[in-house]
Design a protein around this motif. Sequence first.
Motif, mmCIF file in Angstrom:
data_model
loop_
_atom_site.group_PDB
_atom_site.id
_atom_site.type_symbol
_atom_site.label_atom_id
_atom_site.label_comp_id
_atom_site.label_asym_id
_atom_site.label_seq_id
_atom_site.Cartn_x
_atom_site.Cartn_y
_atom_site.Cartn_z
ATOM 1 N N HIS A 270 -6.435 0.792 -3.187
ATOM 2 C CA HIS A 270 -5.109 0.162 -3.292
ATOM 3 C C HIS A 270 -5.176 -1.077 -4.181
ATOM 4 N N LYS B 252 0.815 -1.215 0.000
ATOM 5 C CA LYS B 252 0.000 0.000 0.000
ATOM 6 C C LYS B 252 0.852 1.270 0.000
ATOM 7 N N THR C 16 1.181 2.588 -3.664
ATOM 8 C CA THR C 16 0.022 2.995 -4.451
ATOM 9 C C THR C 16 0.199 4.419 -4.966
ATOM 10 N N HIS D 52 -2.340 -4.037 -4.493
ATOM 11 C CA HIS D 52 -1.292 -3.875 -3.486
ATOM 12 C C HIS D 52 -0.736 -5.210 -3.019
#
Length: 409
Positions: free
Chosen positions: A270, A259, A262, A273
């Motif tokens: 996200h 994350k 991102t 992720h």
Amino acid sequence: MRRYLVGGAVRDRLLRRPVAERDWVVTGATPEEMIALGYRPVGKDFPVFLHPQTQEEHALARTERKNGRGYRGFTIHTDPGVTLEDDLIRRDLTVNAMAEDDDGTLIDPHGGRVDLEARVLRHVSAAFAEDPVRVLRIARFHSRYASLGFRIADETMALMRQMVDSGEVDHLTAERVWKETERALMQPQPSIYFTTLRECGALKRLMPEVDALFGVPQPPKHHPEIDTGVHTMLTIDHAASIEAPLTVRVAALCHDFGKALTPEHLLPSHYGHEQSGVPLVEAFCTRLKVPNDCRELALQVCREHLLVHQARELTPGTLMQLLERLDALRRPQRFEEFLTACDCDARGRTGLENRDYPQPNYLRAARRRIALVEPASVTADGYLGAAIGVELRNRRLKVLKELRETPAA
């Protein structure tokens, strides 16, 4: 020759906590005299001996002089003239710099008992700054005793920041960072270890993958706490609250590393992720030399945790592939650890700690059903060679389809 009980045994007795082990300091003796009395030498860097009956560690009183960078950059000096007070002043915290003689008399030259009562973790002297391991140790002590109301003294936190800014912590070996982190993860509130390191700046230097999560937003609908770093801390604390093993706690720490990568224009979503986090988990585990069982589970949870959250919506084919990737049939214990880590992720969210989360039980039911479809039943029906595997998979897909069509409890 005299001996004194020192360190954690004295501290924990005064706190009325269980004493796990007892360490002793010996004054007025030489290594040769210790050996003659039946003590067995075990120290590598300085003279430490095991008592012939109790096997408790007895270290000769020593002094240290800084002569290099890092925690190994010291010259150790021991001789019968080194006093107990000389030994205690080199210790890290006042609460660890107390001793008792054989009569139980407390020797406390640095106010450790006062700091215990005030619930303060305070360094003994400026020599604290010479050993970067102490930054990790005080963070770990903070995680152990935060529930009792302990805090770090302002002047000690300032000294820790100076140690980070000077580059002293950059000389810590991976093995030592992992050793302290492993012990901190097994504390009742491991989040305090990481937030303490973040407060003094050490987290960014030593574990940038964890530090980068703070300040990264998530959708409030799924994450009322919003901040990814806060979510990660809640997740590892939940793992601690259920006394999960180390493997699960490491996976809980690493599961959302992706994350932090991102793109800003996609936040707070996200997408993807899970896969983007895999290289970060690899890098983290490689750099800190994390044990293979912890690494393996952390990678599995990073890659697959979103599918667990979506378990009821998965097609039989996708569910079968997930179970195969997890090697669920052959490694049931690892499968359980995987589900536990995902459950910690689901509950490590503000206000959702006691949420209904049936997905792990759904996956357990899926595993049980395919386990009942055995190769022997296929061969008994006359299938041969490659056809056995094809038919086995078809039959397992059929039971997963039936499971999916079963109404949720």
